[in-house]
Scaffold this active site. Structure first.
Site, mmCIF file in Angstrom:
data_model
loop_
_atom_site.group_PDB
_atom_site.id
_atom_site.type_symbol
_atom_site.label_atom_id
_atom_site.label_comp_id
_atom_site.label_asym_id
_atom_site.label_seq_id
_atom_site.Cartn_x
_atom_site.Cartn_y
_atom_site.Cartn_z
ATOM 1 N N GLY A 82 0.982 -1.285 0.085
ATOM 2 C CA GLY A 82 0.012 0.027 -0.007
ATOM 3 C C GLY A 82 0.896 1.118 -0.118
ATOM 4 O O GLY A 82 1.774 1.203 0.663
ATOM 5 N N GLY A 113 0.869 -5.170 0.628
ATOM 6 C CA GLY A 113 -0.403 -4.995 -0.126
ATOM 7 C C GLY A 113 -0.278 -5.914 -1.396
ATOM 8 O O GLY A 113 -1.205 -6.408 -1.861
ATOM 9 N N GLU A 132 6.274 -5.220 7.907
ATOM 10 C CA GLU A 132 5.494 -4.034 8.463
ATOM 11 C C GLU A 132 6.092 -3.650 9.909
ATOM 12 O O GLU A 132 5.910 -2.494 10.350
ATOM 13 C CB GLU A 132 4.229 -4.483 8.541
ATOM 14 C CG GLU A 132 3.504 -4.342 7.137
ATOM 15 C CD GLU A 132 3.569 -5.252 6.386
ATOM 16 O OE1 GLU A 132 3.283 -5.298 4.986
ATOM 17 O OE2 GLU A 132 4.043 -6.182 6.557
ATOM 18 N N ASP A 135 -0.653 -7.263 7.311
ATOM 19 C CA ASP A 135 -1.975 -7.288 7.430
ATOM 20 C C ASP A 135 -2.404 -7.685 6.034
ATOM 21 O O ASP A 135 -1.769 -8.927 5.522
ATOM 22 C CB ASP A 135 -2.381 -5.751 7.499
ATOM 23 C CG ASP A 135 -1.751 -4.838 6.474
ATOM 24 O OD1 ASP A 135 -0.954 -5.074 5.845
ATOM 25 O OD2 ASP A 135 -2.040 -3.657 6.278
#
Length: 353
Positions: free
Chosen positions: A69, A118, A141, A149
């Site tokens: 992301g 992502g 992350e 995530d």
């Protein structure tokens, strides 16, 4: 817009294929909010188009399938006080991952270069993940005060042994050999053959036959497989402190490197991720996605994510000042609160959200 003057994400109907091309090569094809919305809308269309029997995902530029992301965008939105837009980003990204997971048609990702964050959310939940010689997987992350995530709450605890916990707590990169060994990649081909694969898939030929025809030998496994005994013995420990103690006691180069890497990460993220991996093993996919939404909502109200992004991509000084700075100072109540309901309307990630 993309650097080429084209859109950031491109869609094309090519025979039986719905082709998605991530088109931000200079940004390593990082996902913006606009890209997420456009892809969601296109998948919704293709889901109802009988002429499209399979979807293919690619990244332009050769350096990355998708590096994740667009954290720079998220940082800017939050600093500008656009908290509704930050929330919209996470809802859109996690909602798109859930769409890929439940998509009724095969989703084939052709992965060249980096696939992080992502990018794994788009690819790993699909039916086919084709690695190339430059494939490099990571969920780094914890290095920016976040957590793995995009559905990794579901995926990583289900990898063999404690390999998922190792990947989550270190953010280490692995190549195609290790990715195949643990099931993150399903097929292997040369990046130079990706155009031919798309052409053959567009003809409507069976996916297995196409990928088989273009298959190259999977590279030998690397450090992840070689260190499985150490990983399983150390990363099964209940707490981050105990994991580090076991790595220190092991003393081998792999263990020493893993411990050193973890000690550069956000202490809050490390403690949060150890609990995430424990809980994730017993969650359904929609439950895992909801858990992640709650976690990220909590972290957007905290310190370390913004400090981690500042140090990594804004100022690029590589010296984040984590708060708290030590594992001992992480408040268990803060960790517990990150898994609690947000108190507002929450997405379901089941198709009705």
């Amino acid at each position: 817009m993309a650097e080429t003057g084209e859109a950031e994400i491109l869609f094309e109907r090519r025979g039986a294929v719905g082709l998605v091309t991530l088109n931000r090569p200079r940004a390593l094809n990082a996902l913006s909010l606009a890209m997420l919305g456009a892809m969601q809308a296109q998948l919704d269309i293709w889901a109802g188009d009988a002429a499209v029997t399979r979807v293919v995902l690619r990244g332009r530029g050769g350096r990355a399938f998708c590096a994740g992301g667009d954290i720079r965008q998220i940082y800017a939105l939050a600093k500008a006080g656009a908290h509704a837009s930050v929330d919209a980003f996470w809802r859109a990204e996690y909602g798109l991952d859930a769409t890929v997971k439940r998509f009724a048609k095969p989703v084939v990702s052709l992965i060249e270069g980096l696939v992080m964050g992502g990018g794994n959310g788009l690819s790993v939940h699909g039916s086919h993940r084709v690695s190339s010689e430059s494939y490099s997987f990571a969920m780094p992350e914890v290095g920016i005060g976040l957590f793995p995530d995009v559905g990794m709450t579901f995926v990583l605890p289900r990898l063999p042994g404690s390999t998922g916990t190792y990947l989550a707590l270190t953010g280490a990169r692995i190549g195609p050999g290790d990715a195949h060994a643990v099931g993150l990649a399903t097929h292997h081909a040369a990046a130079g053959d990706f155009d031919g694969i798309v052409d053959d898939l567009a003809s409507g030929a069976p996916i297995a036959a196409v990928l088989g025809a273009h298959a190259r030998p999977v590279p030998e496994p690397g450090p992840l497989v070689a260190a499985r005994a150490c990983i399983d013995a150390c990363f099964c420990a209940d707490t981050v402190a105990e994991i580090l103690a076991r790595l220190d006691a092991d003393g081998a180069p792999f263990a020493t490197e893993a411990a050193a890497l973890m000690r550069t990460r956000s202490p809050t993220s490390l403690v949060l991720v150890r609990e995430q991996m424990r809980r994730g093993a017993g969650l359904s996919f929609p439950e895992a996605m909801l858990t992640e939404y709650r976690m990220v909502s909590a972290l957007m109200r905290g310190h370390d994510f913004f400090e981690g992004v500042r140090a990594a991509v804004i100022d690029k000084d590589g010296a984040p000042a984590w708060d708290p700075a030590t594992l001992d100072a992480v408040d268990p109540a803060t960790i517990a609160a990150a898994f609690a309901a947000t108190g507002g309307p929450e997405p379901s990630f089941t198709g009705s959200s």
